[in-house]
Enzyme design. Structure first.
Site, PDB file in Angstrom:
ATOM      1  N   ASP A   1       0.815  -1.215   0.000  1.00 45.00           N
ATOM      2  CA  ASP A   1       0.000   0.000   0.000  1.00 45.00           C
ATOM      3  C   ASP A   1       0.849   1.265   0.000  1.00 45.00           C
ATOM      4  O   ASP A   1       0.358   2.348  -0.323  1.00 45.00           O
ATOM      5  CB  ASP A   1      -0.930  -0.008   1.219  1.00 45.00           C
ATOM      6  CG  ASP A   1      -1.982   1.075   1.149  1.00 45.00           C
ATOM      7  OD1 ASP A   1      -2.653   1.180   0.105  1.00 45.00           O
ATOM      8  OD2 ASP A   1      -2.131   1.831   2.130  1.00 45.00           O
TER       9      ASP A   1
ATOM     10  N   MET B   1      -8.162   5.625   2.740  1.00 44.18           N
ATOM     11  CA  MET B   1      -8.251   6.830   1.916  1.00 44.18           C
ATOM     12  C   MET B   1      -6.980   7.105   1.120  1.00 44.18           C
ATOM     13  O   MET B   1      -6.941   8.063   0.348  1.00 44.18           O
ATOM     14  CB  MET B   1      -8.551   8.046   2.817  1.00 44.18           C
ATOM     15  CG  MET B   1      -9.912   8.002   3.476  1.00 44.18           C
ATOM     16  SD  MET B   1     -11.265   8.027   2.272  1.00 44.18           S
ATOM     17  CE  MET B   1     -10.997   9.609   1.493  1.00 44.18           C
ATOM     18  N   ARG B   2      -5.945   6.285   1.300  1.00 38.93           N
ATOM     19  CA  ARG B   2      -4.701   6.564   0.593  1.00 38.93           C
ATOM     20  C   ARG B   2      -4.897   6.481  -0.921  1.00 38.93           C
ATOM     21  O   ARG B   2      -4.288   7.240  -1.680  1.00 38.93           O
ATOM     22  CB  ARG B   2      -3.600   5.610   1.046  1.00 38.93           C
ATOM     23  CG  ARG B   2      -2.257   5.899   0.388  1.00 38.93           C
ATOM     24  CD  ARG B   2      -1.126   5.068   0.973  1.00 38.93           C
ATOM     25  NE  ARG B   2      -0.755   5.552   2.294  1.00 38.93           N
ATOM     26  CZ  ARG B   2      -0.829   4.838   3.405  1.00 38.93           C
ATOM     27  NH1 ARG B   2      -1.271   3.598   3.348  1.00 38.93           N
ATOM     28  NH2 ARG B   2      -0.476   5.339   4.564  1.00 38.93           N
ATOM     29  N   ALA B   3      -5.740   5.570  -1.378  1.00 42.52           N
ATOM     30  CA  ALA B   3      -5.965   5.435  -2.816  1.00 42.52           C
ATOM     31  C   ALA B   3      -6.560   6.706  -3.402  1.00 42.52           C
ATOM     32  O   ALA B   3      -6.179   7.128  -4.507  1.00 42.52           O
ATOM     33  CB  ALA B   3      -6.882   4.246  -3.089  1.00 42.52           C
TER      34      ALA B   3
ATOM     35  N   VAL C   1      -3.725   9.278  -3.632  1.00 41.97           N
ATOM     36  CA  VAL C   1      -2.772   8.944  -4.689  1.00 41.97           C
ATOM     37  C   VAL C   1      -3.383   9.185  -6.060  1.00 41.97           C
ATOM     38  O   VAL C   1      -2.725   9.727  -6.966  1.00 41.97           O
ATOM     39  CB  VAL C   1      -2.305   7.485  -4.541  1.00 41.97           C
ATOM     40  CG1 VAL C   1      -1.495   7.056  -5.756  1.00 41.97           C
ATOM     41  CG2 VAL C   1      -1.478   7.310  -3.279  1.00 41.97           C
TER      42      VAL C   1
END
Length: 716
Positions: A194, A275-277, A280
């Protein structure tokens, strides 16, 4: 040999790989790239060539930690820095070897000087060298767990911390993380996976003309690296200038509400965790617009960002192939059409849905630059969802075309090979472990002496000191202070006084599966449940960082279907394709396991094995066991099992026998192996009480009570 790198612009094909790397060059905040693919596909070549395209870095002269003159790190070990002009240097590409030590990665303190003089004599590591540059890890999936933990901490905090018994050093460590890997050699831990902003799947071209061009350029480069680089200097200059222009344009790019809704809906539609996606994707879409020379983010930017940022975040288990359903992606994006189409007069009457995705061509490449759709075909659909209705292995009823099912003894006759059946749904298993204390590679299964874990004692260091045992060091030095002429408050410490802390943690093991694929296993659709159980154990092995191997036996032979490997999903693929039929050469399967373990001991003597035999215990064929005819198949199987027990191999028998008539042969086999037997239902975590204790007790009972020093060897 020349150190000149192969030019980035001379790489043939691999448009998606080049695009992902260039987007990170434009916006380092994208978060790096993970490049997955078979060997020989220019993964390392392209990554190493990227550093030549990055703009130079302005640093404080003499600072070993690359502080920026405009905003130096206030906690820099070389600081504080006085204001003044900086010095330009090329951006660094720092390579992290798979076998590097933790001290080489984070840096090392001079413990002797720290104790005797009270000074922080710190030697920077690779994280300090990579600050404001690129940290490249080739074969990142083979990186040791303790190094992965350090990388995760540094990537999350943007800093590296070095702690050694009260002596602490901190420095900034913000870098572009780039990794390459061959999935056949194992997968990454989800936490590290991730941390990569983008992922790209690469494969060798199947076009003869393109393959010819690859060979031609490579041979020309090897004959004259400097001359080859000179011939491509013009193209390199153009790409470098475009990167600089895109970096300058990046702050002016507007990410509108429509684009944000498209991003949020895409991540929600594909059920991406966290929420990282979303973040990014937003950064990637902005970088795509800047790379195309635009100040607005369009639908095609969001689409390309999804194809690069989401595939590796959708995996729910290691058996899922990374990928994205592009039809589903288009349906989601079509719900949020662009508000402001480009200045063509026709789009308004026709509707925005007909014009948006085709502005830059079907590949979605920005303005003719390297781009396109990553090859994601392997994981476009979930293989478990649509195929459950034709088969109902859960019912436990024999199909009409299997009249011999109610007669267990009749199943042993040789018959035609039966097609492979699908595995039942995996479940969480109880942990199986090897008894004793090992010294193998770090993992999460069995007890072992490791570099990390709880402190259990102290010893003289064998080589470079890494983990100081402070109390033991002081105890060793204290009796000699008067003889050494101590006259101050500090201790007089010498090298012979230093003591290394011994620690106990967990190791990864070699889990060798020996699976019965004979005709008796096909009765009552048992093979589906058996495969589901083995799949569950494979998933457990993946989570515990084990190596796995797979042996199958049926008919008259045993086959090493998968040599010991770190690729758990390769084992799962072989298991799915496993057919059944024929007699049961149990002795051949056990002897094949003995031979595989013997060879693996020579290759990796510190990794202890755990043998998992999946069978109903029947033995109806002698198989290829050296031509012995003086013993029955069952006697040969017992002899083979006792041979494994004599070697101290920790074993577990998974009893697959079912139905009203039970012969209990799997239990007899477990006694011969010196391990416990457990049913398929008992393998589940919620019903497997005490299995680990039984494994340890069973194997420990075979060892001499006076051989504690050799317990590791006997357990292995």
């Amino acid at each position: 040999m020349s150190s000149t790198h192969f030019p980035f612009s001379a790489v043939v094909g691999q448009d998606d790989l080049r695009l992902a790397l260039l987007l990170n060059a434009v916006s380092p905040a994208v978060g790096g790239v993970l490049v997955r693919g078979e060997k020989g596909t220019a993964k390392s070549t392209a990554v190493r060539a990227l550093s030549a395209l990055l703009p130079q870095v302005d640093v404080v002269p003499g600072c070993r930690f690359s502080c920026a003159p405009a905003a130096p790190d206030p906690s820099c070990p070389d600081g504080p820095h006085e204001s003044g002009p900086g010095a330009l240097r090329p951006a660094r590409m720092v390579e992290l070897p798979v076998g590097a030590s933790e001290d080489r990665l984070v840096g090392a303190l001079d413990i002797e000087r720290a104790l005797a003089e009270g000074v922080k004599a710190f030697e920077p590591g690779l994280l300090a060298d990579a600050h404001r540059g690129i940290l490249y890890v080739d074969e990142v999936n083979l990186l040791h767990d303790h190094l992965v933990d350090v990388l995760l901490d540094a990537a999350a905090m943007g800093a590296s911390y070095v702690e050694r018994e009260g002596v602490s050093v901190r420095h900034a460590a913000r870098f572009l993380l780039v990794g390459t890997m061959n999935p056949e050699e194992g997968e990454l831990r989800p936490q590290l996976l991730d941390r990569f902003g983008l992922t790209v799947e690469v494969a060798a071209s199947r076009e003869p003309a393109q393959r010819v061009e690859v060979v031609r350029r490579r041979l020309a480069y090897e004959d004259d690296p400097a001359g080859f680089a000179t011939r491509w200097a013009g193209d390199e200059h153009e790409v470098r200038a475009r990167v600089v222009a895109a970096r300058a344009l990046l702050p002016k790019v507007s990410l509108g509400d429509t684009a944000l809704l498209q991003i949020a809906a895409t991540c929600a539609g594909f059920e991406v965790d966290g929420m990282r996606a979303d973040i990014v994707m937003a950064r990637t879409a902005t970088a795509l617009a800047a790379w195309a020379g635009r100040t607005d983010v369009r639908k095609e930017d969001v689409r390309q960002a999804a194809l690069l940022a989401l595939p590796h975040r959708r995996r729910r288990n290691p058996f899922d192939a990374p990928g994205l359903d592009e039809d589903m992606l288009d349906r989601i994006l079509d719900e949020f059409p662009d508000e402001d189409p480009e200045p063509e007069p026709e789009p308004e009457p026709e509707g925005p849905d007909d014009s948006g995705p085709e502005d830059d061509g079907p590949g979605g490449g920005p303005d003719g630059g390297p781009g396109g759709t990553p090859p994601q075909g392997d994981g476009s659909q979930d293989p478990d969802t649509p195929a459950e209705s034709p088969e109902t292995p859960e019912t436990g009823e024999a199909p009409a075309e299997a009249p011999e099912a109610p007669q267990p003894a009749a199943q042993e006759v040789a018959g035609p090979e039966q097609a492979a059946v699908r595995a039942a749904e995996p479940f969480r298993t109880k942990m199986l472990s090897v008894p004793g204390l090992g010294e193998g590679a770090s993992g999460r299964r069995s007890r072992a002496r490791t570099a990390h874990g709880r402190t259990t004692g102290a010893q003289r260091p064998r080589g470079h000191l890494t983990k100081l045992h402070l109390a033991a060091t002081i105890q060793a030095a204290a009796p000699h202070q008067k003889a050494r002429g101590r006259d101050g408050r500090g201790l007089v410490i010498r090298k012979d006084d230093l003591r290394q802390a011994t620690r106990e943690g967990r190791e990864g093991n070699l889990v060798l599966f020996v699976v019965d694929a004979s005709g008796s296993m096909a009765a009552r659709q048992r093979m589906s449940a058996v495969k589901g159980a083995v799949m569950s154990l494979l998933l457990d092995a993946y989570q515990r960082r084990d190596k796995v191997g797979l042996i199958t036996f049926r008919g008259a032979t045993a086959e090493l279907a998968l040599p010991p490997t770190s690729s758990v999903d390769a084992a799962a693929a072989r298991l799915e394709q496993l057919p059944t039929g024929g007699r049961t050469p149990l002795a051949a399967g056990l002897l094949k396991a003995h031979e595989v373990l013997r060879i693996e001991r020579l290759r990796d003597p510190s990794r202890r094995p755990l043998l998992v035999v999946v069978t109903d215990g029947r033995a109806t064929s002698a198989g290829n066991v050296g031509g012995r005819t003086d013993s029955s198949p069952r006697e040969l199987a017992g002899h083979s099992a006792r041979l494994l027990q004599a070697g101290g191999v920790a074993s577990v028998v998974v009893d697959c026998e079912s139905g009203p008539v039970r012969l209990g042969l799997a239990g007899v086999l477990a006694q011969d192996l010196g391990g416990p037997s457990v049913t398929l239902d008992g393998l589940r975590a919620d019903s497997l009480a005490g299995l680990v204790k039984n494994v340890r007790t069973a194997v420990a009972s075979t060892a001499s009570p006076h051989s504690s020093s050799n317990s590791n060897r006997r357990a292995a």
